[in-house]
Scaffold this active site. Structure first.
Site, PDB file in Angstrom:
ATOM      1  N   ARG A  80      23.113  56.104  28.496  1.00  0.00           N
ATOM      2  CA  ARG A  80      22.354  56.445  27.287  1.00  0.00           C
ATOM      3  C   ARG A  80      21.277  55.389  27.029  1.00  0.00           C
ATOM      4  NH1 ARG A  80      26.071  56.941  22.238  1.00  0.00           N
ATOM      5  NH2 ARG A  80      26.702  58.913  23.162  1.00  0.00           N
ATOM      6  N   ARG A 140      23.467  50.935  16.932  1.00  0.00           N
ATOM      7  CA  ARG A 140      23.014  51.920  17.939  1.00  0.00           C
ATOM      8  C   ARG A 140      21.525  52.202  17.786  1.00  0.00           C
ATOM      9  NH1 ARG A 140      27.412  54.926  19.819  1.00  0.00           N
ATOM     10  NH2 ARG A 140      29.266  53.603  19.857  1.00  0.00           N
ATOM     11  N   LYS A 168      31.214  51.192  15.799  1.00  0.00           N
ATOM     12  CA  LYS A 168      29.763  51.411  15.900  1.00  0.00           C
ATOM     13  C   LYS A 168      29.065  51.322  14.537  1.00  0.00           C
ATOM     14  CE  LYS A 168      30.856  55.578  17.472  1.00  0.00           C
ATOM     15  NZ  LYS A 168      30.773  56.944  18.013  1.00  0.00           N
ATOM     16  N   LYS A 170      25.258  52.500  12.578  1.00  0.00           N
ATOM     17  CA  LYS A 170      24.093  53.376  12.778  1.00  0.00           C
ATOM     18  C   LYS A 170      23.078  53.230  11.655  1.00  0.00           C
ATOM     19  CE  LYS A 170      26.512  56.684  15.652  1.00  0.00           C
ATOM     20  NZ  LYS A 170      26.925  58.077  15.878  1.00  0.00           N
ATOM     21  N   CYS A 216      26.459  69.661  20.754  1.00  0.00           N
ATOM     22  CA  CYS A 216      26.750  68.421  21.479  1.00  0.00           C
ATOM     23  C   CYS A 216      27.046  68.783  22.939  1.00  0.00           C
ATOM     24  CB  CYS A 216      27.954  67.735  20.849  1.00  0.00           C
ATOM     25  SG  CYS A 216      29.510  68.565  21.226  1.00  0.00           S
ATOM     26  N   CYS A 236      32.128  65.407  28.497  1.00  0.00           N
ATOM     27  CA  CYS A 236      32.728  64.608  27.426  1.00  0.00           C
ATOM     28  C   CYS A 236      34.252  64.601  27.519  1.00  0.00           C
ATOM     29  CB  CYS A 236      32.306  65.134  26.048  1.00  0.00           C
ATOM     30  SG  CYS A 236      33.037  64.141  24.742  1.00  0.00           S
ATOM     31  N   CYS A 240      34.432  68.902  19.290  1.00  0.00           N
ATOM     32  CA  CYS A 240      35.562  68.239  18.626  1.00  0.00           C
ATOM     33  C   CYS A 240      35.086  67.708  17.281  1.00  0.00           C
ATOM     34  CB  CYS A 240      36.137  67.123  19.515  1.00  0.00           C
ATOM     35  SG  CYS A 240      35.261  65.557  19.390  1.00  0.00           S
ATOM     36  N   CYS A 270      29.304  64.796  16.747  1.00  0.00           N
ATOM     37  CA  CYS A 270      28.079  64.284  17.379  1.00  0.00           C
ATOM     38  C   CYS A 270      26.857  65.156  17.105  1.00  0.00           C
ATOM     39  CB  CYS A 270      28.287  64.137  18.873  1.00  0.00           C
ATOM     40  SG  CYS A 270      29.642  63.015  19.283  1.00  0.00           S
TER      41      CYS A 270
HETATM   42 FE1  SRM Z   1      28.837  60.879  19.597  1.00  0.00          FE
HETATM   43  C1  SRM Z   1      31.685  59.725  20.996  1.00  0.00           C
HETATM   44  C2  SRM Z   1      27.842  62.152  22.493  1.00  0.00           C
HETATM   45  C3  SRM Z   1      25.756  61.332  18.279  1.00  0.00           C
HETATM   46  C4  SRM Z   1      30.134  60.551  16.435  1.00  0.00           C
HETATM   47  N1  SRM Z   1      29.621  60.863  21.455  1.00  0.00           N
HETATM   48  C5  SRM Z   1      30.791  60.306  21.840  1.00  0.00           C
HETATM   49  C6  SRM Z   1      30.926  60.345  23.365  1.00  0.00           C
HETATM   50  C7  SRM Z   1      30.349  59.081  23.912  1.00  0.00           C
HETATM   51  C8  SRM Z   1      32.345  60.616  23.898  1.00  0.00           C
HETATM   52  C9  SRM Z   1      33.197  59.446  24.251  1.00  0.00           C
HETATM   53  O1  SRM Z   1      33.354  58.510  23.445  1.00  0.00           O
HETATM   54  O2  SRM Z   1      33.753  59.450  25.349  1.00  0.00           O
HETATM   55  C10 SRM Z   1      30.029  61.571  23.663  1.00  0.00           C
HETATM   56  C11 SRM Z   1      29.426  61.637  25.068  1.00  0.00           C
HETATM   57  C12 SRM Z   1      29.417  63.060  25.561  1.00  0.00           C
HETATM   58  C13 SRM Z   1      28.642  63.275  26.783  1.00  0.00           C
HETATM   59  O3  SRM Z   1      29.214  63.767  27.791  1.00  0.00           O
HETATM   60  O4  SRM Z   1      27.461  63.017  26.799  1.00  0.00           O
HETATM   61  C14 SRM Z   1      29.075  61.535  22.493  1.00  0.00           C
HETATM   62  N2  SRM Z   1      27.095  61.468  20.310  1.00  0.00           N
HETATM   63  C15 SRM Z   1      26.905  62.048  21.519  1.00  0.00           C
HETATM   64  C16 SRM Z   1      25.497  62.615  21.636  1.00  0.00           C
HETATM   65  C17 SRM Z   1      24.932  62.546  23.044  1.00  0.00           C
HETATM   66  C18 SRM Z   1      25.543  64.078  21.139  1.00  0.00           C
HETATM   67  C19 SRM Z   1      24.297  64.898  21.314  1.00  0.00           C
HETATM   68  O5  SRM Z   1      24.449  66.116  21.307  1.00  0.00           O
HETATM   69  O6  SRM Z   1      23.200  64.379  21.395  1.00  0.00           O
HETATM   70  C20 SRM Z   1      24.782  61.763  20.581  1.00  0.00           C
HETATM   71  C21 SRM Z   1      24.237  60.472  21.117  1.00  0.00           C
HETATM   72  C22 SRM Z   1      23.407  59.755  20.080  1.00  0.00           C
HETATM   73  C23 SRM Z   1      22.712  58.526  20.564  1.00  0.00           C
HETATM   74  O7  SRM Z   1      21.660  58.652  21.207  1.00  0.00           O
HETATM   75  O8  SRM Z   1      23.170  57.421  20.247  1.00  0.00           O
HETATM   76  C24 SRM Z   1      25.934  61.469  19.631  1.00  0.00           C
HETATM   77  N3  SRM Z   1      28.063  60.852  17.703  1.00  0.00           N
HETATM   78  C25 SRM Z   1      26.790  61.200  17.370  1.00  0.00           C
HETATM   79  C26 SRM Z   1      26.687  61.443  15.960  1.00  0.00           C
HETATM   80  C27 SRM Z   1      25.434  61.923  15.219  1.00  0.00           C
HETATM   81  C28 SRM Z   1      24.573  60.800  14.755  1.00  0.00           C
HETATM   82  O9  SRM Z   1      24.837  59.631  14.996  1.00  0.00           O
HETATM   83  O10 SRM Z   1      23.577  61.112  14.099  1.00  0.00           O
HETATM   84  C29 SRM Z   1      27.955  61.235  15.431  1.00  0.00           C
HETATM   85  C30 SRM Z   1      28.375  61.478  13.960  1.00  0.00           C
HETATM   86  C31 SRM Z   1      27.881  60.427  13.045  1.00  0.00           C
HETATM   87  C32 SRM Z   1      28.853  59.281  13.007  1.00  0.00           C
HETATM   88  O11 SRM Z   1      28.692  58.352  13.795  1.00  0.00           O
HETATM   89  O12 SRM Z   1      29.803  59.339  12.211  1.00  0.00           O
HETATM   90  C33 SRM Z   1      28.799  60.856  16.533  1.00  0.00           C
HETATM   91  N4  SRM Z   1      30.595  60.195  18.848  1.00  0.00           N
HETATM   92  C34 SRM Z   1      30.944  60.199  17.522  1.00  0.00           C
HETATM   93  C35 SRM Z   1      32.326  59.769  17.410  1.00  0.00           C
HETATM   94  C36 SRM Z   1      33.129  59.634  16.099  1.00  0.00           C
HETATM   95  C37 SRM Z   1      33.022  58.264  15.555  1.00  0.00           C
HETATM   96  C38 SRM Z   1      33.918  58.078  14.350  1.00  0.00           C
HETATM   97  O13 SRM Z   1      33.487  57.472  13.386  1.00  0.00           O
HETATM   98  O14 SRM Z   1      35.047  58.531  14.365  1.00  0.00           O
HETATM   99  C39 SRM Z   1      32.761  59.548  18.727  1.00  0.00           C
HETATM  100  C40 SRM Z   1      34.160  59.089  19.158  1.00  0.00           C
HETATM  101  C41 SRM Z   1      34.291  57.626  19.214  1.00  0.00           C
HETATM  102  O15 SRM Z   1      33.374  56.858  18.943  1.00  0.00           O
HETATM  103  O16 SRM Z   1      35.414  57.204  19.522  1.00  0.00           O
HETATM  104  C42 SRM Z   1      31.667  59.828  19.606  1.00  0.00           C
HETATM  105 FE1  SF4 Z   2      32.249  64.996  22.800  1.00  0.00          FE
HETATM  106 FE2  SF4 Z   2      33.248  65.633  20.444  1.00  0.00          FE
HETATM  107 FE3  SF4 Z   2      30.966  64.287  20.570  1.00  0.00          FE
HETATM  108 FE4  SF4 Z   2      31.012  66.817  21.299  1.00  0.00          FE
HETATM  109  S1  SF4 Z   2      31.450  66.046  19.227  1.00  0.00           S
HETATM  110  S2  SF4 Z   2      30.070  65.133  22.441  1.00  0.00           S
HETATM  111  S3  SF4 Z   2      33.005  67.028  22.171  1.00  0.00           S
HETATM  112  S4  SF4 Z   2      32.915  63.544  21.225  1.00  0.00           S
END
Ligand code: SRM
Ligand code: SF4
Length: 561
Positions: A73, A142, A209, A211, A430, A436, A475, A479
């Protein structure tokens, strides 16, 4: 004060890892240099996140045994990508990845499907292009988001500069990243520097993390309330007076764990532009010092706000910065989303908004978006901007180049004036399966079909051109920010989704759970009575999300900023 890091309670495994290896080098360099292994150790995968890398496996192929692949990323504040960098990324995605570039919901790129032998070359290529992946993931700040649409306001560039400033100011200072990925040093655990201490993050970084995002009202395209730290630009007479500072937003939750929940940030106060760096560092260190280091599911800044309250938070922030925040200034958001097609910029040039289905820049037989963008950039060196809804902007285009760019796109199957339907343009998915590791259900691969069925349903009830903001995730980590959508589908189990309803156009209201387990093939059956009622009962111009919020959840109002 006893900080969480010093508290005697049992800290999580990640905390112990960081403490033992505060440069975050782990054994990554040594494993990278060893061609006999195709994967990194579990501990190293935790360090690699800070380097912007996730170890994954193709879940479609698991039956034949795990085949390790990597996701990388980028860190692109405000989603700005100069043409020279984009062309390198385009090449790296074909040479070492799965020949796609995925725009993320935080305005960055992800490379998917990299095998270990290509990882070092891809990382070196990104850095040689003067870009980075450092701190794109991990327990640090981030990618900083900011409105990238050149028509949002005359002050877009100034706000982007502030986003870049914070992105730089909040970067960890470890040199391990550079040593491993740029210099190619085979760093191993033997090279650990246990005494290293980051000047901002300390030895153990953040509990989780962090943000940051900037927004310019009336457009809330970056979903500012979902960030740990938000800045809302306050503009008067074309002058940026400063920002309202927000804190404590976040969406991730876990099914069946009431300790976790989506939360919108609170408005804390007003800061001037020269105060943002100090304020951001203070908010970050509040997270560092008070966040829960025993339970990673409960470790985000939002839980500190929830548990200790806004008054405590403001006081602690003011104590750390050494000045009082001014009262927050009035602001109003009215919309979100992107502008598509050609539009004038304030500087006499033009930009083109391009729809990217589920954020995936790729070539299909019918639509060769990846090749088209490459051809345009090779010829005109056009700046690329990534949007929080996973679309792409070609910015700063001279009038005389518009026609040729339109033609190049048309030659690749893209009609600039008619790129997609309103429903698709307002949607987010997502990645979920197959990359993922946390996905419980499909998202990116199934949303286009789900939308086609919903479009059919809307036509059936006489609303063929109704815009409804629909977001899907595999899930509840959220994201794709499904908890802010008018209709949110959240993966519950294979082929099953929770149905959330009631977000709004300005993304200032959380939606609510309407139904727990909806099978993919039953989505339209579930929605039919609702959209039928909506078509009959809506007040003049009322959107589906507002109707759902008013009619389906009348007695449980949620906060609306
Ligand atoms: Fe996310 C984890 C993809 C934005 C909340 N996110 C993941 C992981 C890395 C899975 C993992 O930990 O193994 C995913 C990778 C999947 C893949 O195969 O690519 C993933 N997140 C993404 C992206 C690529 C989704 C997308 O459709 O674009 C976004 C990357 C953003 C970036 O460039 O940095 C992405 N993730 C978000 C957002 C939205 C935002 O930030 O605006 C959220 C919700 C906001 C927040 O942070 O609360 C988000 N991602 C999570 C979480 C839950 C964190 C929590 O507080 O519980 C996880 C799980 C974790 O961190 O353990 C996670
Ligand atoms: Fe993976 Fe869940 Fe984030 Fe989708 S919402 S990319 S399934 S961690």
């Amino acid at each position: 004060m006893i900080t969480q890091a010093e508290s005697p309670v049992k800290r999580s495994h990640n905390e112990l890892l960081k403490e033992a290896n505060p440069t975050l080098a782990g054994n990554i360099g040594a494993t990278l240099a060893d061609p006999a292994v195709d994967r990194f150790s579990d501990d190293d995968t935790q360090f690699m996140k800070f380097h912007g890398i996730y170890q994954q496996d193709d879940r479609d192929k698991r039956k034949a045994g795990k085949q390790y692949i990597f996701m990388v990323r980028g860190r692109l504040p405000g989603g700005i990508v100069p043409a020279s960098q984009y062309l390198v990324f385009d090449h790296l995605a074909s040479a070492y990845g799965n020949n796609t570039l995925r725009i993320t919901t935080r305005q960055s790129f992800q490379f998917h499907g990299i095998v270990k032998s290509g990882l070092g070359k891809l990382m070196k290529g990104i850095n040689d292009a003067l870009s980075t992946t450092l701190a794109a993931c991990g327990d640090v700040n981030r990618n900083v988001m900011a409105p990238s649409t050149p028509a949002t306001s005359r002050l877009v560039e100034q706000v982007l500069d502030d986003a870049r400033l914070l992105s730089q100011a909040l970067l960890p200072k470890t040199s391990a990243y550079h040593k491993i990925w740029v210099e190619g040093q085979p760093l191993s655990l033997a090279d650990a520097e246990p005494d290293f201490e980051d000047p901002l993050y300390g030895k153990t970084y953040l509990p989780r993390k962090f943000k940051v995002a900037f927004a310019i009202p009336p457009l809330n395209d970056i979903d500012v309330f979902t960030n740990c730290l938000g800045f809302i630009a306050i503009i008067e007479c074309e002058k940026l007076l400063g920002y309202n500072l927000l804190a404590g937003g976040g969406l991730g939750m876990s099914h069946g764990n009431a300790e976790t929940f989506p939360r919108m940030s609170d408005v804390i106060g007003f800061v001037t532009p020269d105060q943002i760096e100090q304020a951001a560092k203070a908010v970050l260190t509040i997270h560092r010092d008070f966040g829960d280091r025993t339970n990673r599911k409960h470790a985000r800044l939002k839980y500190i706000l929830e548990d200790r309250g806004v008054a405590w938070f403001r006081e602690e922030l003011e104590r750390r910065v050494g000045f009082q925040l001014q009262p927050a200034r009035p602001f109003a958001f009215t919309k979100q989303g992107d502008m598509f097609g050609w539009h004038p910029q304030f500087n006499g040039q033009h930009f083109l908004g391009l729809y990217v289905e589920t954020g995936r820049i790729k070539d299909t037989e019918a639509v060769r978006l990846k090749s088209a963008v490459r051809a345009i950039l090779e010829k005109f060196q056009t700046e690329v901007r990534l949007t929080p809804s996973q679309n792409l902007i070609l910015a700063n285009v001279a009038s005389e180049h518009k026609e040729e760019i339109t033609q190049i796109l048309s030659d690749h199957g893209i009609d600039v004036e008619n790129q997609s339907t309103v429903i698709r343009r307002a949607s987010i998915a997502c990645p979920a399966l197959p990359t993922c590791g946390l996905a419980l259900a499909e998202s990116e691969r199934t949303l286009p079909d789900v939308l086609a069925r919903i479009e059919g349903l809307l036509a059936e009830v006489g609303l063929p051109s109704e815009e409804i903001i629909i977001r899907m995730t595999g899930c509840p980590n959220g994201c794709g920010r499904p908890f802010m959508a008018e209709i949110g589908f959240v993966g519950r189990a294979p082929n099953k989704y929770q149905l959330y309803l009631g977000g709004n156009e300005s993304s200032t209201r959380l939606n609510r759970l309407f139904k727990e387990n909806v099978k993919n093939e039953e989505i339209v059956t579930e929605l039919r009575p609702l959209v039928t009622r909506f078509a009959k009962e809506r007040t003049h111009g009322e959107r589906f999300g507002d109707w759902a919020n008013r009619v389906l959840f009348p007695e449980t109002p949620v906060a609306q900023n």
